[in-house]
Design an enzyme around this catalytic site. Structure first.
Site, PDB file in Angstrom:
ATOM      1  N   HIS A   1      39.162  47.032  41.717  1.00  0.00           N
ATOM      2  CA  HIS A   1      39.340  45.489  42.127  1.00  0.00           C
ATOM      3  C   HIS A   1      38.528  46.018  43.307  1.00  0.00           C
ATOM      4  O   HIS A   1      38.838  45.782  44.469  1.00  0.00           O
ATOM      5  CB  HIS A   1      40.741  44.863  42.002  1.00  0.00           C
ATOM      6  CG  HIS A   1      41.222  44.767  41.126  1.00  0.00           C
ATOM      7  ND1 HIS A   1      40.805  43.450  40.418  1.00  0.00           N
ATOM      8  CD2 HIS A   1      41.767  44.925  40.068  1.00  0.00           C
ATOM      9  CE1 HIS A   1      41.778  42.744  39.535  1.00  0.00           C
ATOM     10  NE2 HIS A   1      42.525  43.697  39.822  1.00  0.00           N
TER      11      HIS A   1
ATOM     12  N   CYS B   1      37.795  43.634  36.246  1.00  0.00           N
ATOM     13  CA  CYS B   1      39.391  44.268  35.799  1.00  0.00           C
ATOM     14  C   CYS B   1      39.640  44.172  34.714  1.00  0.00           C
ATOM     15  O   CYS B   1      38.416  44.441  33.399  1.00  0.00           O
ATOM     16  CB  CYS B   1      40.568  43.656  37.000  1.00  0.00           C
ATOM     17  SG  CYS B   1      41.860  45.047  36.202  1.00  0.00           S
TER      18      CYS B   1
ATOM     19  N   GLU C   1      37.570  43.177  45.572  1.00  0.00           N
ATOM     20  CA  GLU C   1      38.050  42.338  46.847  1.00  0.00           C
ATOM     21  C   GLU C   1      39.095  43.017  47.315  1.00  0.00           C
ATOM     22  O   GLU C   1      40.086  42.271  47.995  1.00  0.00           O
ATOM     23  CB  GLU C   1      37.795  41.048  45.690  1.00  0.00           C
ATOM     24  CG  GLU C   1      39.243  40.610  45.238  1.00  0.00           C
ATOM     25  CD  GLU C   1      39.278  41.625  43.490  1.00  0.00           C
ATOM     26  OE1 GLU C   1      39.967  40.904  42.510  1.00  0.00           O
ATOM     27  OE2 GLU C   1      38.234  42.389  43.556  1.00  0.00           O
TER      28      GLU C   1
END
Length: 195
Positions: free
Chosen positions: A175, A77, A177
């Protein structure tokens, strides 16, 4: 496998730690140049505003350290955006790893872009085993235009680079994650990259 997450006060680090823990890896969160240099993999996270994030990198002495890292580095990001040469956000000079500019989305679009969107034109071992048009989670108001470093693209108003690669440096606008099993696969692929 030693994984270091760059700590400069500008990242949602806890969700990254959990994501790597699920892969059996226990990352170290550090701003120490030696620990970063000795890691097998380095994660460069980022949530926030480009100008203040670059100021924090400078405060921690990381502006010169990061571009000199030799192992695979993944910017996520804002981390990816700071690896670029320039950002319109805060009129910010970046690290210049990618010779790209970060621009604000067209004012007609709703920003930030928040939520799930597809990635296409996948061109890297980072996306091994991941299908075209897989969904990833994004939160951003600024973007990098499609360019020769692009290894994935996403369409929001226009088609932009949602992942970049140059030498040992990788970046994802999304993202991983927070992108479920497919995001976890991206992180696993990053761990398994051949140096």
């Amino acid at each position: 496998m030693k994984v270091s997450i760059i700590d400069y006060g500008a990242g949602n680090i806890q969700s990254l730690i959990f994501a790597f823990n699920r892969l059996g890896v226990h990352p170290v969160v550090t701003d120490h140049p030696k620990l970063l240099a000795e890691a097998d993999r380095v994660i460069f996270p980022g949530v926030g505003e480009a100008g203040s994030a670059m100021a924090k990198l400078r405060q921690h002495g990381l502006e010169e350290v990061i571009p000199q890292l030799k192992q695979p580095v993944l910017g996520i990001c804002l981390g990816m955006q700071l690896m670029c040469a320039y950002s319109e956000e805060g009129d910010t000079r970046g690290l210049g790893i990618f010779d790209c500019e970060v621009k604000h989305f067209d004012r007609k679009l709703k920003v930030p872009q928040i939520g799930w969107n597809t990635i296409t034109n996948l061109k890297s071992p980072l996306f091994k085993g991941i299908e075209e048009n897989s969904y990833m989670y994004l939160v951003h108001s600024y973007y990098v235009a499609n360019n020769p470093h692009s290894i994935a693209t996403t369409k929001y108003g226009e088609t932009y680079a949602s992942a970049l690669h140059r030498n040992n440096f990788y970046g994802t606008q999304f993202h991983p994650e927070k992108s479920g099993e497919i995001g976890a696969k991206v992180l696993e692929n990053f761990l398994n990259l051949k140096d």
